[in-house]
Structure formats: C-alpha cells, structure tokens
Design an enzyme around this catalytic site. Structure first.
Site, short mmCIF file in Angstrom:
data_model
loop_
_atom_site.label_atom_id
_atom_site.label_comp_id
_atom_site.label_asym_id
_atom_site.label_seq_id
_atom_site.Cartn_x
_atom_site.Cartn_y
_atom_site.Cartn_z
N GLU A 83 1.23 41.88 9.37
CA GLU A 83 0.56 41.13 9.61
C GLU A 83 -0.49 39.54 9.36
O GLU A 83 -1.47 39.30 8.51
CB GLU A 83 -0.46 42.01 8.21
CG GLU A 83 -0.45 41.52 6.75
CD GLU A 83 -0.70 42.76 5.36
OE1 GLU A 83 -1.65 42.20 5.34
OE2 GLU A 83 0.31 43.52 4.61
N CYS A 120 -0.07 46.14 4.44
CA CYS A 120 1.66 46.11 4.28
C CYS A 120 2.06 47.93 4.65
O CYS A 120 3.62 48.19 4.95
CB CYS A 120 1.48 46.43 2.59
SG CYS A 120 0.48 44.84 2.40
N HIS A 244 5.64 50.53 -2.41
CA HIS A 244 5.21 49.58 -2.04
C HIS A 244 5.09 48.56 -3.19
O HIS A 244 4.52 48.93 -4.20
CB HIS A 244 4.06 49.34 -0.80
CG HIS A 244 3.43 48.20 -0.81
ND1 HIS A 244 4.01 47.64 -0.51
CD2 HIS A 244 1.78 48.01 -1.57
CE1 HIS A 244 3.70 46.07 0.38
NE2 HIS A 244 1.85 46.00 -0.31
#
Ligand code: CAA
Length: 444
Positions: A83, A120, A244
């Site tokens: 990203e 993500c 995450h």
C-alpha cells in the site's frame, strides 16, 4: 484435492531503527510506557536512504531464492502486495523481477506478475491468488512468489507516527508445502469504510480510534462467517492465532474478542461465568454507551483470569514478538505474526506437525478474513533459515534528529540530500531515477 501452502519464508527489515521509549517519547513529550505498555512497541524499522519497497521486497525475495535453492525456472508467478506504491501503473513486481534478473539472469520473462492493493490484507489476498492458481493446475508444476512490502509512514505529529515501520516478507507458495497447508474455507467481513485511506497522497488520512473499532468489529464478523462456512471452532485446536499487527496493543484487543467468541457455549464459558459473571447482554441496557462501558469492564475482568492469561501467553504472545521490535509493516504484518510464532515454537522445540493455527487478516477500507493453516512436516528446517532477529539486532539506531531527516528523505514532497547511514553489501539498493522518471536499482 491438492495440498497447497507456504513452502518458504524470508524477511527483510529496513536497516534503521527508532527506539520509541528512549528516543521518540522524550522528544515528543510522551510517557515511554504509552509505547511499550500501551501500544506494545519497543522499536520500529525504517528504510535507509537507498532502501525502498522495491529493494526490501527484492532483498527478501533474493534471500528466499538462495535459502530454498530455487532456480528462476521454478517460479511461474510473482505477486506483490503493497500500500506504499509510488507508481499507479507500473507494478512493483516488475521492478522486483528486474532486480532479481540482475542476479539470476533474464529468466523471469514468462512469469505472470501482478500487484494487489487492499490495504494490509493484500498480502493474504496474494496468497489466495497463488493458492487458486495452483489448485486450478495453471501453475504447471511451478510455484508462486508472494512479496508483501511496505514503508508505513505517517505524517509527522499524527498519532500513528509511533506505529511506523518498514520491511518485506517474501513467501513461496507451492504444492505439497513444508511449512503450512492452507485451508479452503475462509470467513470474510467487508464494508465500505473510511478508517484509513490515501486518496492520491503519500501519507494516510487516518481516524485512528475508529480504525481500531472497525478492525475489531470486522474481525468478529469474519469469525462468525468462518463458523457459518466451516462449523463451530474449538479454541483448543489452535496452537497459535496470528492476527494482523498494526501494533501489539491492537492484537491484545482482538485476542480477548476472539477468545470470548470462540469459547461461547463451551465448558470454558461456564468456568468463566463462575469467576466473572455472565457477559453483558445488549437487551438489558437502555443506552449504547452504558452497554459499551459494561462490555469494556467485562473484557478487563476476562483478561485478568488465569485461564485467559495462560491462553494468551502460549497462543498470542509468540505472534507479536517480531512486530514489537519492527513496527507496522502493513501488508507484511500478519505474515510477520505467523513467522514470529513459528520461530518461537522452533526455539522452544515444540512438536507442531499437523497442528493448526487460525489466521486473522485485516485491511482498512475495510475487510477482515479468517482461515486455518495446518503445520507440515519439515517446518522446523525451513523456519531455522530465518534470520530476522539478527537483522533487527543489527539495525542502526537513529537519534531523533536523524529520524526527522530520514522521514524527510522518504517524504516525496521534500528534496533532502542525506548520506546513507549504513553500509550496503550483497543487496539491492536504489540508485536514482531513469529517463522516464522510473526508479533505478542495482545489486551491490
Ligand atoms: N502507560 C500505559 N499505557 C498507556 C499510557 C501509559 N503511560 N499512556 C497511554 N497508554 C495506553 C492507552 O490506554 C491505550 O491503550 P488502550 O487502547 O488499551 O486503552 C494505548 O496506550 C494508546 O494510547 P492512546 O489511545 O492514547 O494513543 P493515541 O490516541 O495517541 O494513538 C492510535 C493510538 C489511535 C491507535 C494511533 O496509534 C493510530 O492512529 N495508529 C494508526 C492507525 C492504526 O494502527 N489502527 C489500527 C487498526 S487499523 C489497521 O490495523 C490497519 C493498519 O495497519 C493501519
């Protein structure tokens, strides 16, 4: 059905580090405990002057090729998740393959390359793509390289500044893997959200507090969707639960939510009820605020029970060890969490063959995904090859003034001339720009 999964992992950290408690906190006038105890972060990785998402991704991929003794002819697909791309058209995967060709010869020309973007979660989605490609048979016996690479920078003074990080995780996805077999079942939760976004800008617009709530709410919904698709989960079945990790404090919240969810209707729930009472029910509260407050209190009590603390110590703590020293690597973070737990297991001599882990990915904007992985015979030998802790230990520590300069060096709107702070050896570096404005790279 073919067995498909992760057959190799290699990690490359940015070569600089910022000490949050001893350097960052005093400079910004914050209590160091906010970072170490609150966010669970000690140091963050930063890229040196000649490092970027291409060099970190290429260096991770190069190390993986060498560690696994791979020939380029064995690779049929290269997918990059990021990203932090600096180009809206040319994919980072072609830059990375260009780098690899400098070392391995021009042999990635018949490889299918792409770039995935969904904050993500894109690294997990690249693994999905590789999984499907192999299941369909279109791989014709070849493996895929999945590379998650990011430079997670926030605007100076943004609350996210303490959670920055930089690095890449390269993974080999193959048939009959020796580390992890991927499950077919997945659970999703996906909504149109604006918790974190970069509308044609380098640094993110973030609603930090909201992003925490969206992460938790979607993770819970993805767990529910996973159960609907694959049946009731048994929490005791999972050796590790890597989520995450934007910062370990976030995982602390996700873990208690996940624990509470997975223990519903089990003997553990009965045991907990005896200790801390029943979970508050929405119908019993007239106002949202009072209900939220009561849930917060309940979760605090839950986190204080011995049964929960024991579970957390064995199942969650090992997943955040790398991130607590590396910071947020966006697309790479959940893959750092998996690697972190396996490195811990290897150092403890745990017998993990056929044991399962439950993986929770999240991408702002927003989507959460849940799936199960099964640990395969041979995992220890593969995991032993990872040198991430020695990389983290050998990073060059930044003073606050150097940190400010490095942040400026990587800020596209500033032109700063700064000498590199580390030596480069056996690695790809960024050398400047070519005639078309493209970045140029060299193996030194
Ligand atoms: N001692 C111990 N703990 C302390 C403390 C002290 N002296 N001072 C503060 N703390 C605790 C706080 O209580 C808080 O913990 P809890 O949330 O458990 O209560 C924690 O430290 C952080 O303190 P604040 O909430 O006051 O911190 P903040 O508001 O300055 O920043 C943040 C927190 C909003 C999450 C910020 O770091 C941020 O914006 N981060 C970027 C966005 C992000 O990472 N979001 C996560 C979900 S989105 C996602 O996952 C995608 C992604 O990768 C970005």
């Amino acid at each position: 059905m073919k067995s498909v999964g992760i057959d190799g992992i290699s990690i490359w950290s940015g070569k600089l580090s910022l000490d949050l408690a001893n350097v960052f906190a005093p400079a910004v006038g914050e209590n160091p405990d906010k970072y170490t105890k609150g966010l669970g972060l000690y140091t963050c990785s930063f890229p040196d002057v000649r490092e970027d998402i291409v060099t970190m991704g290429a260096n991770a991929a190069y190390k993986l090729m060498i560690a696994e003794g791979l020939d380029p002819s064995e690779i049929g697909r290269i997918d990059v998740a990021t990203e932090s791309s600096f180009d809206s058209s040319k994919p980072i995967s072609t830059y990375i393959s260009g780098c690899l060709e400098q070392v391995f010869g021009e042999e990635f020309r018949n490889v299918n390359k792409g770039e995935r973007k969904f904050a993500c979660i894109a690294g997990t989605q690249c693994i999905d793509d590789a999984h499907n490609w192999i299941l369909s048979g279109r791989n014709e016996g070849k493996s895929a390289l999945v590379i998650a690479t990011d430079t997670a920078l926030y605007e100076r003074g943004n609350p996210g500044e303490a959670t920055q990080g930089a690095g890449a995780v390269a993974m080999l996805i193959s048939e009959d893997p020796s580390i992890m077999e991927l499950s077919l079942k997945q659970g999703y939760s996906s909504v149109d959200e604006t918790d974190f976004l970069k509308p044609n800008q380098q640094f993110p617009s973030v609603d930090g507090k909201r992003s925490v709530q969206v992460y938790l709410s979607l993770m819970r919904n993805a767990l529910m969707n996973f159960e609907e698709r694959s049946g009731k989960m048994n929490i005791e079945e999972f050796q590790f639960v890597p989520f995450h990790v934007p910062f370990p404090g976030m995982v602390r919240k996700a873990a208690s939510l996940g624990y509470r969810y997975m223990t519903r209707g089990t003997p553990i729930e009965n045991e907990l009820e005896k200790l801390i009472g029943p979970k508050p029910e929405r119908e019993k509260f007239s106002e949202d605020e009072k209900y939220t407050e009561s849930i917060r209190e309940y979760m605090k009590l839950l986190e204080g029970t011995e049964v929960y603390k024991k579970w957390y110590k064995h199942v969650i703590e090992p997943t955040v060890q790398i991130s607590s020293k590396a910071g947020n690597w966006y697309t790479g973070s959940v893959h750092l969490a998996r690697a972190s737990s396996l490195l811990h297991a290897e150092s403890e001599g745990l017998d993990l063959v056929d044991k399962k882990i439950l993986v929770g990915s999240y991408g702002s904007g927003a989507q959460a995904e849940i799936h199960v992985e099964t640990i395969k015979e041979g995992w220890e030998e593969k995991i032993k090859k990872m040198d991430i802790y020695s990389q983290l230990d050998s990073r060059r520590s930044l003073s606050f003034e150097e940190y400010e300069q490095i942040h400026d060096v990587h800020n596209y709107s500033k032109e700063i001339d700064l000498d590199e702070l580390t030596n480069y050896k056996n690695e790809f570096i960024c050398t400047g720009y070519g005639k078309m404005g493209e970045n140029t790279y060299e193996f030194v």
